[in-house]
Design a protein around this motif. Structure first.
Motif, PDB file in Angstrom:
ATOM      1  N   GLY A 469       0.788  -1.218   0.000  1.00 12.61           N
ATOM      2  CA  GLY A 469       0.000   0.000   0.000  1.00 12.61           C
ATOM      3  C   GLY A 469       0.821   1.270   0.000  1.00 12.61           C
ATOM      4  N   ASN A 470       0.117   2.382   0.127  1.00 11.40           N
ATOM      5  CA  ASN A 470       0.685   3.726   0.073  1.00 11.40           C
ATOM      6  C   ASN A 470      -0.074   4.562   1.100  1.00 11.40           C
ATOM      7  N   PHE A 471       0.026   4.114   2.351  1.00 14.01           N
ATOM      8  CA  PHE A 471      -0.819   4.611   3.430  1.00 14.01           C
ATOM      9  C   PHE A 471      -0.823   6.130   3.512  1.00 14.01           C
ATOM     10  N   LEU A 472       0.331   6.732   3.528  1.00  9.56           N
ATOM     11  CA  LEU A 472       0.424   8.173   3.736  1.00  9.56           C
ATOM     12  C   LEU A 472      -0.226   8.954   2.607  1.00  9.56           C
ATOM     13  N   ARG A 473      -0.261   8.378   1.424  1.00 10.31           N
ATOM     14  CA  ARG A 473      -0.872   9.048   0.274  1.00 10.31           C
ATOM     15  C   ARG A 473      -2.384   8.801   0.233  1.00 10.31           C
ATOM     16  N   ASN A 501       4.736   7.479   0.146  1.00 10.29           N
ATOM     17  CA  ASN A 501       4.887   7.156   1.560  1.00 10.29           C
ATOM     18  C   ASN A 501       6.360   6.923   1.914  1.00 10.29           C
ATOM     19  N   HIS A 502       7.098   6.328   0.979  1.00 10.00           N
ATOM     20  CA  HIS A 502       8.494   5.975   1.238  1.00 10.00           C
ATOM     21  C   HIS A 502       9.406   7.193   1.320  1.00 10.00           C
ATOM     22  N   LEU A 503       8.921   8.336   0.893  1.00  9.55           N
ATOM     23  CA  LEU A 503       9.756   9.540   0.865  1.00  9.55           C
ATOM     24  C   LEU A 503       9.718  10.318   2.173  1.00  9.55           C
ATOM     25  N   PHE A 504       8.922   9.837   3.125  1.00 10.89           N
ATOM     26  CA  PHE A 504       8.838  10.469   4.435  1.00 10.89           C
ATOM     27  C   PHE A 504       9.352   9.446   5.453  1.00 10.89           C
ATOM     28  N   ALA A 505      10.516   9.719   5.979  1.00 17.17           N
ATOM     29  CA  ALA A 505      11.204   8.752   6.829  1.00 17.17           C
ATOM     30  C   ALA A 505      10.981   9.055   8.302  1.00 17.17           C
ATOM     31  N   GLY A 506      10.876   7.989   9.102  1.00 21.41           N
ATOM     32  CA  GLY A 506      10.895   8.136  10.540  1.00 21.41           C
ATOM     33  C   GLY A 506      12.329   8.157  11.040  1.00 21.41           C
TER      34      GLY A 506
END
Length: 762
Positions: A469-473, A501-506
């Motif tokens: 998925g692409n949760f953040l989007r 989503n992968h472009l926002f890192a924790g």
């Protein structure tokens, strides 16, 4: 890499049918763009067939008597997208920072190709760096184990197989929570809540065979041409034998107007087509409760008159008496509704609703098909229950050719709920899990999608694991969510391609590439198969045999097992390695947990057409507190959750026929005549004129939620369109920035994306 976007986009009406040569050209265009191999093209012949693979796109049922090509335009695009020869390697991330990549579009990110190596985020360089699987699993375990289990969310996409979903849900519960938000929370949870409370089951009651037995179909809020095109074959066959199809939808969707069957040589050569809808009612967004109330009002009035005169009854009073509860309260509410209010809320004339009611009154077996145009409203659960009310009035549940038919989105979104991906204790087999695995499963309700978003924003959620998925989007409140995501202690995303989503890192972030469903999955015991559940509750086996995109990919079950071993204490009753070695053992575990649904699971795995898991409501066994199907008296006529006001519009977020959910395949929404852009605002021409806007003008939309938060979507091209007055359309997921996280369906918490309050600004 083709960017597809154009500095001079084309927006002009499309005159052709759904399907036909337009569909063929669209498929022919994407295959070379994805540089698919001849072997990948051959995979299309295996799609949705026994011993083949289940499409990774929609969840429409797979027939036993399949067509030579059992795939649609959207399914072919999904297959090409997964089997692309394009690759996103570690070298790509050496050239691009995450900050830079945020300037890329959704299309450009995924179009770059399949991920090939496990990656960890390096904050110093703002890049992903290649790492080993062992390093990734160990680091994730080290970050997760100290966290309060309640602070961790385990998200899963509807593409995830039954096997991986079962393992994932079990892992989360053994870790100590039921924080299992999923795709259903975003789309069809209103169905699960509404149907469960009304008829005792959370899913539809019909199967493919019912299309051969119905004499009318009522359609609500679903775009078949873009979201489930294979259904068009069933609709075409129904129309050929005289079935009436009555459609309620704000937009004129071409798939519900006319269809040319690409597999019919005569139609293709002659330009022949089948008219689908016999009546098409463009109801206002959020006006479905009012529309069904109007139909019901006619039925009740006609029945009252028949009872007085001794004429033939309109309603099925024997069924109502024997099988339903609370009809009188419902009928009284409907009788009291004023026609002026019904016409205002629907945007339809009383005579139009009368035409629909007459078809329903004379039909002996009615299917009610609906999609997110019903579920994604503040009153989404009431929408679903109104559909049930309509069906119950004439006994149209539990008999051949009749019943509610919700159209699910992703290919296993219904199935993953069946095997435990749920935040609700009452839907989880808690006692069975305790018996089988010797632990005390959590009984506290977990976090759904909306609650996970709240937790990310307020900081109470410390880690998010994403199984696809692409949760953040996909979620609402884009701005606040993207701002809060880097505060997470841990972000883990399991994926096939790069997405936003992968472009926002924790603080600790890993991107783990997995096998796709179409690819060969070889484990210790040999090649493996997985399974999915379709919209009609039928279970299908799926076996991939395409060459994997990279030798470094692991399967979803393997990834889940490795994570489980890092975060859970050893349990002698759960042999994760044995399950991964042979997926049939996972299916044995599923059968042991859900014996009523999955008896002889492995033996029936590749049953042509799937095997049906059963449905008590289809047998007129009502698993409700009253023991009967429940009528529901609607609380009002407007499903939007807000009132109309001067300058306030009802925004519907829309999918193009060149996308599936957040995956954008290209920039050609053929059916709406839009090419080269997704920055479009669809508006009624009269509203455009009244507001002083001109065609092609660039405007912005602003949220009108009244909470003081500025939410804005800029750069939209004013485009006159056949849409009800007071309503607007803009593309999802780009328009999610306008939707507050608290603008969701009551009870189900589905984001209310089909009626968002907005204003137009220059």
């Amino acid at each position: 890499m083709s960017k597809q976007r154009s500095d001079k986009p084309e927006i002009k009406p499309f005159e052709g049918p759904a399907g036909g040569w337009g569909s063929m050209r669209s498929v022919a265009e994407i295959l070379p763009r994805e540089r698919v191999s001849p072997d990948a093209i051959r995979q299309l012949a295996r799609q949705n067939k026994p011993k083949g693979f289940a499409c990774v796109s929609c969840a429409w049922p797979k027939p036993a008597d399949h067509h030579p090509a059992e795939f649609c335009e959207e399914g072919a695009k999904a297959t090409a997208w997964e089997l692309t020869s394009l690759r996103t390697t570690p070298e790509f991330f050496e050239q691009h920072t995450l900050t830079e990549l945020r300037g890329w579009s959704d299309y450009e990110l995924e179009q770059h190709g399949r991920l090939t190596h496990p990656l960890r985020y390096d904050a110093a360089s703002d890049r992903y760096l290649a790492c080993s699987w062992e390093e990734a699993f160990d680091a994730i375990g080290t970050a997760l184990r100290p966290l309060d289990p309640k602070s961790v969310a385990f998200y899963s996409s509807g593409r995830t197989s039954l096997e991986a979903s079962y393992m994932y849900g079990l892992m989360a519960r053994m870790f100590g929570n039921q924080n299992l938000p999923d795709s259903s929370n975003m789309c069809h949870e209103s169905t699960s809540v509404g149907l469960k409370s009304a008829i005792g089951v959370p899913v539809g009651t019909t199967r493919l065979d019912d299309f051969k037995k119905c004499d009318a179909i009522f359609f609500f809020g679903q775009n078949v041409g873009s979201n489930a095109p294979r259904m068009l074959h069933d609709l075409r066959s129904a129309r050929k034998r005289g079935v009436e199809i009555i459609t309620f939808n704000p937009l004129k969707e071409r798939g519900l107007e006319r269809f040319t069957d690409p597999q019919n040589p005569i139609e293709m050569l002659t330009g022949g087509e089948t008219a689908i809808s016999t009546q098409y009612h463009q109801v206002k967004a959020g006006g479905d409760i009012a529309a069904i109330t109007g139909i019901a009002k006619f039925l009740i009035e006609w029945d009252d008159a028949a009872l007085e005169s001794g004429g033939a009854q309109i309603l099925d009073h024997d069924f109502i008496e024997q099988h339903t509860h609370d009809f009188i309260a419902f009928a009284e509410t409907v009788r009291a509704r004023d026609w002026a209010d019904i016409e205002r809320e629907t945007g339809l004339a009383k005579s139009a609703l009368e035409d629909a009611a007459r078809v329903y009154a004379r039909s002996k077996a009615v299917m009610a098909i609906y999609g997110m145009g019903l579920t994604q409203h503040v009153k989404g659960v009431e929408n679903v229950r109104m559909v049930v009310n309509l069906l119950l009035m004439r006994g149209n549940i539990g008999k051949p050719g009749a019943g509610p038919t919700p159209v699910r989105g992703h290919s296993n979104v219904q199935g993953q709920r069946t095997v435990g991906i749920t935040e609700k204790t009452e839907l989880a087999p808690v006692e069975k899990l305790k018996e089988l695995y010797g632990f005390d499963p959590p009984t506290e309700k977990g976090l759904d999608t909306v609650e996970t978003c709240r937790g990310v924003i307020d900081g109470s959620v410390k880690a998010v694991i994403g199984l696809g998925g692409n949760f953040l989007r996909a979620v609402p409140e884009t701005g606040a969510m993207e701002a809060a995501w880097p505060k997470l202690d841990l972000s883990v995303q399991i994926a096939t391609k790069l997405n936003r989503n992968h472009l926002f890192a924790g603080k600790v972030t890993y991107l783990l590439p997995c096998l796709g469903r179409i690819e060969q999955d070889v484990q210790a015991s040999g090649p493996q198969a997985v399974s999915v559940e379709d919209s009609s509750s039928c279970i299908h086996g799926s076996r991939g045999n395409a060459t994997p995109a990279s030798p470094h990919l692991l399967s979803e079950p393997r990834i889940v097992a490795e994570l489980a071993k890092r975060i859970l204490p050893p349990n002698p009753r759960v042999d994760w390695d044995s399950w991964v070695a042979d997926y049939s053992r996972i299916r044995d575990a599923i059968e042991a947990t859900y014996p009523a649904f999955f008896k002889d699971f492995n033996k029936r795995l590749f049953t042509p057409g799937g095997f049906w898991k059963g449905n008590k409501a289809s047998e007129r066994i009502w698993q409700t507190p009253s023991g009967k199907a429940e009528f529901f008296a609607p609380t009002g006529l407007n499903a939007t959750g807000f009132t109309d006001a001067e300058g306030r519009y009802r925004l519907m977020t829309l999918r193009s026929n060149d996308q599936f959910n957040t995956t954008v395949y290209g920039y050609h929404d053929r059916f709406r005549g839009v090419k080269g852009t997704r920055d479009v605002l669809f508006i009624n021409r009269a509203d455009m004129t009244e507001t002083g806007l001109t065609e092609g003008q660039i405007v912005a939309l602003e949220s009108d939620a009244g909470d003081g938060i500025v939410r804005r979507r800029d750069g939209l091209i004013v485009t006159p369109y056949d849409i009800p007055r007071g309503c607007l359309g803009a593309y999802y997921p780009e328009a999610n920035v306008l939707m507050p996280v608290e603008h969701h369906a009551e009870e189900s918490h589905v984001p209310a994306a089909k009626s968002v309050p907005v204003r137009i600004t220059a």
